[in-house]
Design a protein around this motif. Structure first.
Motif, PDB file in Angstrom:
ATOM      1  N   LEU A 117     -12.201   1.614  -4.649  1.00 27.82           N
ATOM      2  CA  LEU A 117     -12.285   0.553  -3.809  1.00 27.82           C
ATOM      3  C   LEU A 117     -13.049  -0.497  -4.416  1.00 27.82           C
ATOM      4  N   LYS A 118     -14.216  -0.379  -4.879  1.00 27.64           N
ATOM      5  CA  LYS A 118     -15.141  -1.536  -5.422  1.00 27.64           C
ATOM      6  C   LYS A 118     -14.351  -2.063  -6.473  1.00 27.64           C
ATOM      7  N   GLU A 119     -13.809  -1.373  -7.598  1.00 30.36           N
ATOM      8  CA  GLU A 119     -13.357  -1.870  -8.815  1.00 30.36           C
ATOM      9  C   GLU A 119     -11.939  -2.675  -8.270  1.00 30.36           C
ATOM     10  N   ARG A 120     -11.162  -2.136  -7.377  1.00 32.17           N
ATOM     11  CA  ARG A 120     -10.163  -2.672  -6.956  1.00 32.17           C
ATOM     12  C   ARG A 120     -10.153  -4.233  -6.291  1.00 32.17           C
ATOM     13  N   ALA A 121     -11.250  -4.381  -5.300  1.00 26.37           N
ATOM     14  CA  ALA A 121     -11.766  -5.193  -4.854  1.00 26.37           C
ATOM     15  C   ALA A 121     -12.224  -6.503  -5.735  1.00 26.37           C
ATOM     16  N   ARG A 122     -13.129  -5.905  -6.578  1.00 29.62           N
ATOM     17  CA  ARG A 122     -13.537  -6.797  -7.816  1.00 29.62           C
ATOM     18  C   ARG A 122     -12.305  -7.408  -8.668  1.00 29.62           C
ATOM     19  N   ARG A 123     -11.414  -6.785  -8.893  1.00 33.93           N
ATOM     20  CA  ARG A 123     -10.104  -7.261  -9.704  1.00 33.93           C
ATOM     21  C   ARG A 123      -9.427  -8.355  -8.911  1.00 33.93           C
ATOM     22  N   ARG A 124      -9.211  -7.986  -7.643  1.00 36.01           N
ATOM     23  CA  ARG A 124      -8.255  -8.893  -6.944  1.00 36.01           C
ATOM     24  C   ARG A 124      -9.229 -10.217  -6.648  1.00 36.01           C
ATOM     25  N   TYR A 125     -10.436  -9.943  -6.265  1.00 37.43           N
ATOM     26  CA  TYR A 125     -11.154 -11.297  -6.234  1.00 37.43           C
ATOM     27  C   TYR A 125     -11.247 -12.106  -7.386  1.00 37.43           C
ATOM     28  N   ARG A 126     -11.386 -11.633  -8.738  1.00 38.44           N
ATOM     29  CA  ARG A 126     -11.391 -12.383  -9.666  1.00 38.44           C
ATOM     30  C   ARG A 126     -10.152 -13.186 -10.083  1.00 38.44           C
ATOM     31  N   GLU A 127      -8.916 -12.358  -9.620  1.00 38.40           N
ATOM     32  CA  GLU A 127      -7.533 -12.760  -9.898  1.00 38.40           C
ATOM     33  C   GLU A 127      -7.577 -14.021  -8.877  1.00 38.40           C
ATOM     34  N   MET A 128      -7.842 -14.031  -7.600  1.00 39.48           N
ATOM     35  CA  MET A 128      -7.758 -14.784  -6.512  1.00 39.48           C
ATOM     36  C   MET A 128      -8.313 -16.086  -6.985  1.00 39.48           C
ATOM     37  N   ARG A 129      -9.848 -15.849  -7.338  1.00 44.96           N
ATOM     38  CA  ARG A 129     -10.757 -16.962  -7.850  1.00 44.96           C
ATOM     39  C   ARG A 129     -10.199 -17.725  -8.875  1.00 44.96           C
ATOM     40  N   ARG A 130      -9.447 -17.229  -9.834  1.00 48.58           N
ATOM     41  CA  ARG A 130      -8.768 -17.751 -11.099  1.00 48.58           C
ATOM     42  C   ARG A 130      -7.781 -18.582 -10.487  1.00 48.58           C
ATOM     43  N   GLU A 131      -6.908 -18.168  -9.524  1.00 48.26           N
ATOM     44  CA  GLU A 131      -5.767 -18.921  -8.909  1.00 48.26           C
ATOM     45  C   GLU A 131      -6.163 -19.854  -7.820  1.00 48.26           C
ATOM     46  N   GLY A 132      -7.373 -20.153  -7.577  1.00 48.09           N
ATOM     47  CA  GLY A 132      -7.993 -21.042  -6.997  1.00 48.09           C
ATOM     48  C   GLY A 132      -8.262 -20.874  -5.479  1.00 48.09           C
ATOM     49  N   TYR A 133      -8.110 -19.619  -4.912  1.00 44.48           N
ATOM     50  CA  TYR A 133      -8.320 -19.172  -3.734  1.00 44.48           C
ATOM     51  C   TYR A 133     -10.057 -19.204  -3.330  1.00 44.48           C
TER      52      TYR A 133
ATOM     53  N   GLU B  62     -12.680  -7.091  -0.169  1.00 48.51           N
ATOM     54  CA  GLU B  62     -13.077  -5.767  -0.108  1.00 48.51           C
ATOM     55  C   GLU B  62     -12.761  -5.162   1.443  1.00 48.51           C
ATOM     56  N   GLN B  63     -12.983  -6.036   2.499  1.00 49.25           N
ATOM     57  CA  GLN B  63     -12.441  -5.705   3.904  1.00 49.25           C
ATOM     58  C   GLN B  63     -11.000  -5.800   3.929  1.00 49.25           C
ATOM     59  N   GLU B  64     -10.317  -6.897   3.407  1.00 52.89           N
ATOM     60  CA  GLU B  64      -8.988  -6.896   3.555  1.00 52.89           C
ATOM     61  C   GLU B  64      -8.196  -5.762   3.041  1.00 52.89           C
ATOM     62  N   MET B  65      -8.784  -5.377   1.778  1.00 52.88           N
ATOM     63  CA  MET B  65      -8.276  -4.359   1.044  1.00 52.88           C
ATOM     64  C   MET B  65      -8.315  -3.033   1.856  1.00 52.88           C
ATOM     65  N   LEU B  66      -9.556  -2.620   2.188  1.00 56.92           N
ATOM     66  CA  LEU B  66      -9.623  -1.475   3.147  1.00 56.92           C
ATOM     67  C   LEU B  66      -8.718  -1.288   4.167  1.00 56.92           C
ATOM     68  N   ARG B  67      -8.643  -2.846   4.983  1.00 63.23           N
ATOM     69  CA  ARG B  67      -7.725  -2.529   5.988  1.00 63.23           C
ATOM     70  C   ARG B  67      -6.387  -2.361   5.573  1.00 63.23           C
ATOM     71  N   ARG B  68      -6.060  -3.049   4.670  1.00 59.73           N
ATOM     72  CA  ARG B  68      -4.443  -2.775   4.155  1.00 59.73           C
ATOM     73  C   ARG B  68      -4.296  -1.233   3.609  1.00 59.73           C
ATOM     74  N   ASP B  69      -5.101  -0.577   3.008  1.00 62.04           N
ATOM     75  CA  ASP B  69      -4.953   0.534   2.760  1.00 62.04           C
ATOM     76  C   ASP B  69      -4.730   1.254   3.808  1.00 62.04           C
ATOM     77  N   HIS B  70      -5.545   1.245   4.676  1.00 63.46           N
ATOM     78  CA  HIS B  70      -5.650   1.925   5.763  1.00 63.46           C
ATOM     79  C   HIS B  70      -4.219   1.829   6.583  1.00 63.46           C
ATOM     80  N   LEU B  71      -3.508   0.627   6.788  1.00 68.06           N
ATOM     81  CA  LEU B  71      -2.238   0.462   7.351  1.00 68.06           C
ATOM     82  C   LEU B  71      -1.149   1.139   6.449  1.00 68.06           C
ATOM     83  N   ASP B  72      -1.525   0.919   4.929  1.00 73.74           N
ATOM     84  CA  ASP B  72      -0.148   1.388   4.332  1.00 73.74           C
ATOM     85  C   ASP B  72       0.045   2.870   4.375  1.00 73.74           C
ATOM     86  N   SER B  73      -1.488   3.485   4.343  1.00 75.19           N
ATOM     87  CA  SER B  73      -1.506   4.814   4.190  1.00 75.19           C
ATOM     88  C   SER B  73      -1.152   5.665   5.140  1.00 75.19           C
TER      89      SER B  73
END
Ligand code: DC
Length: 251
Positions: free
Chosen positions: A170-186, A194-205
């Motif tokens: 989870l930590k690594e996935r959140a870090r990657r998504r964070y970097r990607e989003m910052r690069r895109e200006g979010y 990380e919290q959003e990812m945890l929530r979506r993981d839970h809902l999706d699975s």
């Protein structure tokens, strides 16, 4: 759907796998690196790329814009039926893989926080999933593809030639998504991602219909600490050797 950059000198050095009808299914949780890996594979193998997550996101964007009731599964499915969704590589654009909703380029819009916050709800309806799976299968009518999502190997293409389940901590996935989003200006924080990812993981699975699940015949790759090229090489190794134990028999 267009082929990814043909003739770019990236032809796959994959023995015996220049098959145009090859279907490769890649599933896994958010941020595991599926998109980057799937796009790279599609170019290397000269196969179209199908981003099923982008389809659910585009539908969510349209529903939000039209202020549809996100609890109305049949209504959303009806809207999906009349919606054109497609991805295409456009040379010279950043990122080059563009996603179009009824002809409009929504590549950036479908990554917004609002869409991310509602996409699990929209994709939880059986009527919606039925229609989306129909659209996704139609993409393979003209040949093979590299498809990524949550239920691609289990539901959409259960007879895919190769199935991979890509994951990471989870930590690594959140870090990657964070970097990607910052690069895109979010303007996001690592904690929020990380919290959003945890929530979506839970809902999706945990959703009742087609939850995120590893197909029993999928090859699992934990990409924690691996680079994209290492993951791609590992997959190409499996595809290229067409190892009997990893190849899914066509039924
Ligand atoms: O891969 P992604 O994060 O862009 O996907 C967005 C959402 O779409 C994900 O949270 C769940 C949904 N999705 C799905 O239900 N089934 C798929 N095959 C792909 C995505």
């Amino acid at each position: 759907m267009k082929r990814g950059f043909p003739g770019e000198g990236m032809a796959a050095e994959v023995k015996g796998e220049n098959r145009k009808d090859l279907i490769i299914a890649i599933d896994g949780p958010a941020g595991a690196g599926k998109s980057t890996v799937a796009r790279s594979l599609s170019r290397r193998l000269h196969l179209p790329y199908l981003d099923t997550g982008a389809m659910y996101r585009a539908l969510t964007l349209k529903a939000l814009r039209q202020r549809l009731d996100l609890e109305d599964g049949p209504g959303l499915a009806e809207m999906a039926r009349g919606t054109d969704m497609r991805g295409e590589y456009r040379r010279g654009m950043r990122p080059p893989y563009r996603f179009f909703l009824d002809g409009e380029d929504v590549t950036a819009a479908i990554r917004s926080r609002e869409v991310s916050a509602h996409v699990s709800q929209v994709s939880s309806h059986p009527e919606v999933r039925r229609e989306m799976v129909r659209k996704q299968r139609a993409c393979a009518q003209e040949g093979g593809l590299v498809a990524e999502g949550r239920d691609v190997g289990t539901v959409v293409f259960p007879r895919a030639d190769f199935k991979f389940f890509i994951t990471a901590s989870l930590k690594e996935r959140a870090r990657r998504r964070y970097r990607e989003m910052r690069r895109e200006g979010y303007p996001v924080t690592l904690k929020a991602v990380e919290q959003e990812m945890l929530r979506r993981d839970h809902l999706d699975s945990t959703r009742k219909v087609n939850p995120l699940r590893r197909a029993p015949d999928a090859v699992v790759i934990d990409t924690t600490g691996m680079s994209v090229s290492q993951v791609v090489s590992e997959i190409l190794g499996v595809v290229g050797s067409g190892r009997e134990e990893t190849r899914v028999p066509r039924r």
